[in-house]
Design a protein around this motif. Sequence first.
Motif, PDB file in Angstrom:
ATOM      1  N   ILE A  33     -59.182  40.464 -50.175  1.00 39.54           N
ATOM      2  CA  ILE A  33     -58.255  39.693 -51.020  1.00 39.54           C
ATOM      3  C   ILE A  33     -58.184  38.303 -50.411  1.00 39.54           C
ATOM      4  O   ILE A  33     -57.973  38.171 -49.198  1.00 39.54           O
ATOM      5  CB  ILE A  33     -56.849  40.306 -51.006  1.00 39.54           C
ATOM      6  N   LEU A  34     -58.334  37.285 -51.242  1.00 37.42           N
ATOM      7  CA  LEU A  34     -58.314  35.913 -50.751  1.00 37.42           C
ATOM      8  C   LEU A  34     -57.107  35.213 -51.366  1.00 37.42           C
ATOM      9  O   LEU A  34     -57.014  35.063 -52.576  1.00 37.42           O
ATOM     10  CB  LEU A  34     -59.614  35.231 -51.203  1.00 37.42           C
ATOM     11  N   GLN A  35     -56.180  34.819 -50.492  1.00 38.47           N
ATOM     12  CA  GLN A  35     -54.953  34.152 -50.963  1.00 38.47           C
ATOM     13  C   GLN A  35     -54.957  32.716 -50.480  1.00 38.47           C
ATOM     14  O   GLN A  35     -55.081  32.466 -49.273  1.00 38.47           O
ATOM     15  CB  GLN A  35     -53.735  34.827 -50.313  1.00 38.47           C
ATOM     16  N   LEU A  36     -54.803  31.787 -51.396  1.00 39.64           N
ATOM     17  CA  LEU A  36     -54.768  30.362 -51.032  1.00 39.64           C
ATOM     18  C   LEU A  36     -53.512  29.741 -51.619  1.00 39.64           C
ATOM     19  O   LEU A  36     -53.095  30.120 -52.722  1.00 39.64           O
ATOM     20  CB  LEU A  36     -55.990  29.634 -51.600  1.00 39.64           C
ATOM     21  N   PRO A  37     -52.924  28.760 -50.924  1.00 43.12           N
ATOM     22  CA  PRO A  37     -51.761  28.084 -51.510  1.00 43.12           C
ATOM     23  C   PRO A  37     -52.188  27.191 -52.664  1.00 43.12           C
ATOM     24  O   PRO A  37     -53.363  26.812 -52.750  1.00 43.12           O
ATOM     25  CB  PRO A  37     -51.211  27.249 -50.348  1.00 43.12           C
ATOM     26  N   ASP A  38     -51.222  26.853 -53.527  1.00 36.97           N
ATOM     27  CA  ASP A  38     -51.523  25.914 -54.606  1.00 36.97           C
ATOM     28  C   ASP A  38     -52.064  24.640 -53.976  1.00 36.97           C
ATOM     29  O   ASP A  38     -51.594  24.192 -52.955  1.00 36.97           O
ATOM     30  CB  ASP A  38     -50.263  25.593 -55.404  1.00 36.97           C
ATOM     31  N   VAL A  61     -59.922  36.902 -55.682  1.00 33.16           N
ATOM     32  CA  VAL A  61     -59.165  35.679 -55.378  1.00 33.16           C
ATOM     33  C   VAL A  61     -57.808  35.771 -56.080  1.00 33.16           C
ATOM     34  O   VAL A  61     -57.747  35.996 -57.296  1.00 33.16           O
ATOM     35  CB  VAL A  61     -59.921  34.428 -55.878  1.00 33.16           C
ATOM     36  N   SER A  62     -56.743  35.600 -55.328  1.00 35.91           N
ATOM     37  CA  SER A  62     -55.405  35.689 -55.925  1.00 35.91           C
ATOM     38  C   SER A  62     -55.148  34.505 -56.839  1.00 35.91           C
ATOM     39  O   SER A  62     -55.364  33.351 -56.453  1.00 35.91           O
ATOM     40  CB  SER A  62     -54.345  35.712 -54.822  1.00 35.91           C
ATOM     41  N   ALA A  63     -54.679  34.822 -58.038  1.00 31.97           N
ATOM     42  CA  ALA A  63     -54.328  33.759 -58.986  1.00 31.97           C
ATOM     43  C   ALA A  63     -52.820  33.558 -59.046  1.00 31.97           C
ATOM     44  O   ALA A  63     -52.330  32.780 -59.864  1.00 31.97           O
ATOM     45  CB  ALA A  63     -54.866  34.108 -60.375  1.00 31.97           C
ATOM     46  N   THR A  64     -52.081  34.273 -58.214  1.00 33.53           N
ATOM     47  CA  THR A  64     -50.628  34.088 -58.224  1.00 33.53           C
ATOM     48  C   THR A  64     -50.243  33.109 -57.110  1.00 33.53           C
ATOM     49  O   THR A  64     -50.985  32.948 -56.138  1.00 33.53           O
ATOM     50  CB  THR A  64     -49.878  35.420 -58.011  1.00 33.53           C
ATOM     51  N   PRO A  65     -49.099  32.447 -57.242  1.00 31.08           N
ATOM     52  CA  PRO A  65     -48.716  31.477 -56.210  1.00 31.08           C
ATOM     53  C   PRO A  65     -48.569  32.147 -54.850  1.00 31.08           C
ATOM     54  O   PRO A  65     -48.180  33.309 -54.756  1.00 31.08           O
ATOM     55  CB  PRO A  65     -47.353  30.964 -56.701  1.00 31.08           C
ATOM     56  N   ALA A  66     -48.931  31.426 -53.814  1.00 25.45           N
ATOM     57  CA  ALA A  66     -48.714  31.901 -52.437  1.00 25.45           C
ATOM     58  C   ALA A  66     -47.932  30.799 -51.739  1.00 25.45           C
ATOM     59  O   ALA A  66     -48.495  29.828 -51.275  1.00 25.45           O
ATOM     60  CB  ALA A  66     -50.039  32.152 -51.734  1.00 25.45           C
ATOM     61  N   ASP A  83     -59.728  45.997 -47.793  1.00 30.32           N
ATOM     62  CA  ASP A  83     -59.651  46.303 -46.366  1.00 30.32           C
ATOM     63  C   ASP A  83     -59.453  45.053 -45.514  1.00 30.32           C
ATOM     64  O   ASP A  83     -59.432  45.132 -44.289  1.00 30.32           O
ATOM     65  CB  ASP A  83     -60.859  47.122 -45.875  1.00 30.32           C
ATOM     66  N   LEU A  84     -59.243  43.910 -46.167  1.00 30.96           N
ATOM     67  CA  LEU A  84     -58.856  42.709 -45.432  1.00 30.96           C
ATOM     68  C   LEU A  84     -58.163  41.748 -46.396  1.00 30.96           C
ATOM     69  O   LEU A  84     -58.645  41.502 -47.508  1.00 30.96           O
ATOM     70  CB  LEU A  84     -60.091  42.019 -44.818  1.00 30.96           C
ATOM     71  N   LEU A  85     -57.036  41.223 -45.942  1.00 26.93           N
ATOM     72  CA  LEU A  85     -56.326  40.179 -46.696  1.00 26.93           C
ATOM     73  C   LEU A  85     -56.517  38.871 -45.936  1.00 26.93           C
ATOM     74  O   LEU A  85     -56.120  38.766 -44.775  1.00 26.93           O
ATOM     75  CB  LEU A  85     -54.845  40.549 -46.791  1.00 26.93           C
ATOM     76  N   VAL A  86     -57.161  37.914 -46.594  1.00 24.20           N
ATOM     77  CA  VAL A  86     -57.379  36.607 -45.959  1.00 24.20           C
ATOM     78  C   VAL A  86     -56.353  35.650 -46.543  1.00 24.20           C
ATOM     79  O   VAL A  86     -56.305  35.446 -47.762  1.00 24.20           O
ATOM     80  CB  VAL A  86     -58.811  36.086 -46.220  1.00 24.20           C
ATOM     81  N   HIS A  87     -55.523  35.090 -45.674  1.00 26.46           N
ATOM     82  CA  HIS A  87     -54.412  34.250 -46.131  1.00 26.46           C
ATOM     83  C   HIS A  87     -54.587  32.842 -45.578  1.00 26.46           C
ATOM     84  O   HIS A  87     -54.502  32.616 -44.373  1.00 26.46           O
ATOM     85  CB  HIS A  87     -53.093  34.860 -45.654  1.00 26.46           C
ATOM     86  N   TYR A  88     -54.837  31.906 -46.489  1.00 24.26           N
ATOM     87  CA  TYR A  88     -55.082  30.506 -46.106  1.00 24.26           C
ATOM     88  C   TYR A  88     -53.804  29.681 -46.139  1.00 24.26           C
ATOM     89  O   TYR A  88     -52.907  29.933 -46.936  1.00 24.26           O
ATOM     90  CB  TYR A  88     -56.079  29.856 -47.080  1.00 24.26           C
ATOM     91  N   GLY A  89     -53.750  28.689 -45.273  1.00 24.69           N
ATOM     92  CA  GLY A  89     -52.707  27.659 -45.364  1.00 24.69           C
ATOM     93  C   GLY A  89     -51.510  27.886 -44.459  1.00 24.69           C
ATOM     94  O   GLY A  89     -50.629  27.021 -44.386  1.00 24.69           O
ATOM     95  N   HIS A  90     -51.473  29.022 -43.785  1.00 18.49           N
ATOM     96  CA  HIS A  90     -50.321  29.312 -42.922  1.00 18.49           C
ATOM     97  C   HIS A  90     -50.803  30.067 -41.694  1.00 18.49           C
ATOM     98  O   HIS A  90     -51.893  30.629 -41.702  1.00 18.49           O
ATOM     99  CB  HIS A  90     -49.297  30.181 -43.661  1.00 18.49           C
ATOM    100  N   ASN A  91     -49.955  30.109 -40.689  1.00 14.59           N
ATOM    101  CA  ASN A  91     -50.253  31.019 -39.584  1.00 14.59           C
ATOM    102  C   ASN A  91     -49.320  32.224 -39.682  1.00 14.59           C
ATOM    103  O   ASN A  91     -48.541  32.340 -40.631  1.00 14.59           O
ATOM    104  CB  ASN A  91     -50.210  30.304 -38.228  1.00 14.59           C
TER     105      ASN A  91
END
Length: 344
Positions: A33-38, A61-66, A83-91
Amino acid sequence: MTILPRRFVMGMFDLEEERLLAEIEGRGARKIILQLPDGLKAEGPRLASLVRRRTGAEVFVSATPAWGACDLSLDAAARLKADLLVHYGHNEFLRDGSNGVPVLYVPAKAKHDVIPVVEKAVSLLHGKTIGLATTVQHLHTLPEVTKVLEAQGFTVQTPGRGPWAHETGQVLGCDYFGLRKLQSSVDSFLIVGSYFHGLGAALSTEKPTILADPYDGTARSLDADRDKIVRQRYAMIEKARGSQNFGILVSTKPGQCNPQIALSIRNQLEEKGKSAVLLYTDEILPEKLMDFSEIDIFVDTACPRLALDDPERFPKPILTRDEIMVAVGAWTWDELLERGLVRL
Ligand code: SF4
């Protein structure tokens, strides 16, 4: 909360593609799952294609706001059997809060040269001892910014870690704990980052706060903005004191979910003879509250910035979980200001 201005995004942030690929291969992940901020979402298709081509893993790719690292897509990860959530823009935000889904945080370091805007901010600073902080995107610039300020005769202090901001010198939209601890030993604060993060700092301390915004290249004092919002908040609390029907908002987002606090607020309101109902949702949006026409005041137990930054978007007045304490008489207004208006 991270909202990256779109016009500055492409190519201006380090998305650490090689580390991403190495982590996926090293962990043997096959469904991501790939989560990116707006503001960074436009990079999603390119990253997904890169990951598929180089590792063979499937990417959603997540299409909802993060909005923040409080906002991990854990439910979606479970439902999609990722099996992996990749979260961009934050620690990292929640320690051990991932419910067993491995999370890879990629902060997306900014490549902006912040020095020109810091130089613009210098003439706005008050006194000679400066509290300096920034967001995770610009943390790597703090040593250089410090040198620039010291060369101009300033003494620089950086805040320690807070409950959610896990790095020295870091602020989050809901965590200015380190700044508040510093405020008695500095003359003013300099925040390098977006207006959103600068305003949060201004609302959390009583010292002059200057923003150096590398996204639009401007520097400005936020003291007038703080004064305006403080007056608005006082008026809203006064309105709540005279109101009868309260709706207490609970978010089901992993890092914003505070049902125990909501229950405690409900009980305190009932002890004062008020009526209160608990309302839950994932994302707290004004349009979701339109149907609750009997409610006079909403109380936000999730992201405090919802109530503070844009209250006029909501159909009724909305207070933070701390402000309602003043409305029920548990705290004084001065006690609230001492704690700072922004707190998760
Ligand atoms: S709670 Fe709000 S301010 Fe804090 S990280 Fe989440 S979105 Fe940002």
